[in-house]
Design an enzyme around this catalytic site. Structure first.
Site, mmCIF file in Angstrom:
data_model
loop_
_atom_site.group_PDB
_atom_site.id
_atom_site.type_symbol
_atom_site.label_atom_id
_atom_site.label_comp_id
_atom_site.label_asym_id
_atom_site.label_seq_id
_atom_site.Cartn_x
_atom_site.Cartn_y
_atom_site.Cartn_z
ATOM 1 N N GLU A 38 26.927 -1.485 -121.351
ATOM 2 C CA GLU A 38 25.365 -1.431 -120.636
ATOM 3 C C GLU A 38 25.309 -2.338 -119.371
ATOM 4 O O GLU A 38 26.122 -3.468 -119.217
ATOM 5 C CB GLU A 38 24.412 -2.002 -121.521
ATOM 6 C CG GLU A 38 23.186 -2.179 -121.199
ATOM 7 C CD GLU A 38 22.100 -2.808 -122.397
ATOM 8 O OE1 GLU A 38 23.010 -3.392 -123.289
ATOM 9 O OE2 GLU A 38 20.858 -2.828 -122.151
ATOM 10 N N LYS A 108 17.200 4.177 -120.978
ATOM 11 C CA LYS A 108 17.230 3.566 -122.183
ATOM 12 C C LYS A 108 15.673 3.831 -122.687
ATOM 13 O O LYS A 108 14.800 3.364 -121.950
ATOM 14 C CB LYS A 108 17.493 2.098 -122.066
ATOM 15 C CG LYS A 108 17.677 1.401 -123.446
ATOM 16 C CD LYS A 108 18.226 -0.029 -123.108
ATOM 17 C CE LYS A 108 18.420 -0.735 -124.413
ATOM 18 N NZ LYS A 108 18.845 -2.272 -124.172
ATOM 19 N N CYS A 142 22.849 0.326 -126.346
ATOM 20 C CA CYS A 142 22.611 -0.763 -127.139
ATOM 21 C C CYS A 142 21.563 -1.102 -128.217
ATOM 22 O O CYS A 142 21.676 -0.338 -129.261
ATOM 23 C CB CYS A 142 22.359 -2.366 -125.998
ATOM 24 S SG CYS A 142 22.764 -3.710 -126.747
HETATM 25 C C1 ACM Z 1 20.255 -5.087 -125.848
HETATM 26 O O1 ACM Z 1 19.781 -3.859 -126.041
HETATM 27 N N1 ACM Z 1 21.116 -5.348 -124.710
HETATM 28 C C2 ACM Z 1 20.317 -6.038 -126.846
#
Ligand code: ACM
Length: 264
Positions: A38, A108, A142
């Site tokens: 990420e 995301k 993530c």
């Molecule tokens: C995250 O979602 N970077 C912990």
């Protein structure tokens, strides 16, 4: 098919340096599918929205151009996290680039902690991309790991492999078994590329725990690395294994589902 994840520590706010680092790592990569962490070209712990905007890039910026170039040059699919700028909005995004020059962006959906201050949540759902008949590739980022609906949605859309670019700060003893469960309960491969190192903001310190892993559809670990490891981890997989959803002559985890019994 060789799948590889890269574990490294990006330089905070230094996109050019990170692009040089990534280009150098690609020279020693021999994979069909590459998963990078990420926000791998910017780092993570932004002080404010202005700082994020100073490094966020559109999907045709230098970072994504490099991802597309690497996909073409090394004839692999590349999934890589980057800070995406679209007008005034910034998204915590992942580009998927294929060797034929095509590319896609996932934004995301589940924002973690202070990401909520600086990023706009994605509202495009969880995408699965077909790479000819070689692979159906799902992407989540993530913190999406905490939501079984993310991996389940990707599975219902046909994903065989879930690429999971990450900057996990949670203890590996929590997320590692959960990601094994995500593989097991969906009978898919999962590839978690988690960065390591730390970032400071005044007195505050964020530690990223590495421990990247590649998991098979039966939940077994195909490859995992330690927190401090820098470099590639790889596994040789047959994506078609993820199409076998039965585990006995009586049971199939997809056709046994009872969606009418579930809450939404
Ligand atoms: C995250 O979602 N970077 C912990």
């Amino acid at each position: 098919m060789i799948v590889s994840a890269l574990q490294f520590c990006p330089a905070f706010l230094d996109v050019d340096e990170n692009l040089r680092t990534l280009s150098a790592w690609f020279e020693s990569c021999n994979a069909d599918l590459v998963v990078l962490p990420e926000l791998c070209t910017t780092g993570y712990f932004f002080h404010d929205g202005d700082q994020l905007r100073s490094v966020a890039e559109p999907a045709d910026g230098n970072s994504c151009t490099l991802f597309r170039d690497m996909a073409r040059e090394y004839q692999c699919a590349v999934v890589a996290g980057f800070a995406e700028r679209d007008g005034d909005a910034c998204y915590n995004s992942a580009m998927t680039a294929f060797p034929d020059g095509s590319s896609h962006v996932y934004r995301k959906v589940h924002l973690f902690a202070e990401e909520k201050l600086h990023f706009t949540p994605g509202d495009g759902g969880f995408p699965v991309y077909a790479w000819g008949d070689r692979l159906r590739l799902g992407v989540m980022i993530c913190y999406d790991w905490r939501f079984p609906e993310a991996a389940r949605s990707l599975t219902l859309k046909g994903a065989q492999v879930i690429a999971h670019p990450s900057n996990l700060v949670a203890a590996p003893r929590h997320w590692k078994p959960v990601m094994r469960a995500r593989s097991f309960e969906n009978k898919v491969f999962t590839v978690t590329a988690n960065r390591n190192g730390e970032e400071l903001r005044g007195e505050e310190r964020l530690v990223f725990h590495g421990c990247s892993q590649i998991i098979a559809p039966n939940g077994t670990t195909l490859e995992e690395v330690e927190e401090q490891y820098e470099g590639w981890l790889s596994a040789d997989i047959d994506p078609a294994r993820a199409d076998e959803k039965a585990f006995s002559r009586w049971n199939d985890i997809m056709t046994d589902r009872r969606p009418d019994m579930y809450e939404h």
